[in-house]
Design an enzyme around this catalytic site. Structure first.
Site, PDB file in Angstrom:
ATOM      1  CG  ASP A   1       4.761  -1.026  45.020  1.00 49.60           C
ATOM      2  OD1 ASP A   1       3.644  -1.546  44.961  1.00 49.60           O
ATOM      3  OD2 ASP A   1       5.442  -1.012  46.052  1.00 49.60           O
ATOM      4  CG  LEU A   2       8.177   2.312  40.633  1.00 47.08           C
ATOM      5  CD1 LEU A   2       9.614   2.655  40.287  1.00 47.08           C
ATOM      6  CD2 LEU A   2       7.431   3.560  41.089  1.00 47.08           C
TER       7      LEU A   2
END
Length: 413
Positions: A164-165
């Site tokens: 996600d990051l």
């Protein structure tokens, strides 16, 4: 202060991590990021961790510096307002960033009919359009199977949503790349990314796909060891644990010098007929190397280890809890110019980070708190969608929009 993206307007419809992170990052670089949500709040409006008040610290952290409009998107007029906000005129507007289901009125084909040069970054779970999160992509690609202690049979998931990051920052770079092309050629486009594709590509970049295809042996768990070189955790005399890295030649030789183990390591190399200047050899002999180093750490408290390692400029760290890190590490507080202590309504006072990058031509913008749900509804309807006061009042009265001063006045009444 004006950030480096001052003037760029981005409309965000999002939930969870990647896209809110992307919008927040763009806002911290000076873009005007308008987040739209349902009247009751987004899907992640109450996500943990929570402040003692019950309000979401997660939501507040990922929506810093944005403006908020709350709209009833189940109503045709509400959907029209979102469309007008996304496709509003202006050479630096017309950028839409989302991970919501984009069908019908909110898909690129429909929105681009209202603005031909629209840029839309559409982030999906996988390339087939199926929902995915870090906790499903990781198992699918095999990462939990190589995570955890060497003698642990079960897969181990990560507490950090790494994909996600990474995806959030890929959304940022996609926005900026598409916007650069529009500036040069006047054309818009849809950019489609997926969480699983980003994770799969990363595995490829790191050589892990090639390793699985070309080599017979299965990569296994290695605990806290640094895969492919030498890095290991050690327990000190005071019960504190440290992580030590011997990846480069300088790190490795410095580690042996400080611990006084050069002769023992040389004897190990002769006995095993391996060259320990080769990081691969250090990986293969890691257990024997650790056996030599362990007594040195066990005989010394972490404070002594810290002093010796810092003087030698070695690469190391002490294991901490997050609470210990916040209270002990000056890089996580006001001593670091990236942070500023903010008192936020309903949350409390604590250090809040701004953008991590420093641009030499501009002063660093201080962090700004996340807006309350619908805090900017009225000004967005006026400034962006160009509605007059009568039209805005009608929308509030009919419950199609909410938030801002009008909702507070209604509550008081």
């Amino acid at each position: 202060m004006a950030g480096i993206l001052d003037g760029l307007r981005i409309v965000e419809g999002s939930a969870f991590v990647a896209v809110p992170l992307a919008g927040m990052t763009l806002a911290q670089m000076g873009a005007d990021v308008i987040r739209f949500d349902r009247l009751q709040g987004g899907l992640d409006a109450g996500r943990w961790p929570l402040a003692p008040s019950g309000r979401s610290l997660f939501w507040a952290g990922l929506n810093k510096g944005k403006r908020s409009i709350a709209v009833d998107m189940s109503h045709p007029e509400g959907r029209e307002l979102i469309t007008r906000t996304i496709t509003a005129p202006g050479k630096d507007a017309g950028v839409f960033l989302t991970n919501l289901a984009v069908r019908g009125w909110m898909d690129y084909e429909t929105l681009s009919q209202q603005r031909k040069d629209l840029i839309m970054v559409n982030f999906m779970g996988d390339r087939h359009g199926r929902p995915q999160v870090d906790y499903t992509v990781n198992p699918a690609l095999g990462i939990p199977d190589i995570t955890g202690p060497e003698d642990h049979d079960a897969p181990v998931a990560s507490a950090l949503p790494a994909w996600d990051l990474i995806a959030g920052h890929m959304c940022v770079s996609s926005v900026l790349a598409a916007e650069r092309q529009r500036l040069r050629h006047g054309t818009g486009q849809e950019v489609v990314l997926s969480l699983k594709d980003i994770a799969a590509a990363t595995l490829g970049h790191l050589g892990m796909i090639g390793d699985a295809v070309l080599n017979k042996g299965e990569r296994t768990k290695s605990g806290n060891a640094l895969y492919g070189a030498y890095g290991q955790d050690f327990l000190c005399a005071d019960g504190r644990r440290v992580m030590v890295i011997g990846l480069t030649a300088r790190q490795w030789s410095g580690l042996l010098k400080v611990t006084g183990t050069e002769d023992e390591m040389a004897a190990l190399a002769r006995r095993r007929r391996r060259d320990l200047s080769d990081e691969g050899a250090r990986w293969e002999l890691r257990h024997e190397i650790t056996g030599i180093l362990t007594p040195w750490f066990a005989a010394r408290p972490s404070s002594v280890v810290a002093k010796l390692f810092n003087e030698a400029k070695l690469t190391w760290s002490e294991f901490r809890t997050v609470r210990e890190a916040v209270t002990q590490d000056p890089d996580l507080g006001p001593d670091n110019p990236m942070f500023e202590e903010l008192a936020q309504e309903g949350l409390g006072r604590f250090p809040v980070p701004g953008h991590a990058a420093r641009f030499s031509a501009l002063d660093r913008d201080p962090p700004r708190p996340a807006p309350a749900l619908g805090e900017n509804t009225e000004e967005i309807l006026s400034e962006v969608t160009r509605l007059d006061d009568t039209e805005i009042a009608r929308l509030f009265d009919r419950g199609i929009v909410a938030g801002g001063t009008r909702s507070k006045m209604d509550d008081a009444a």
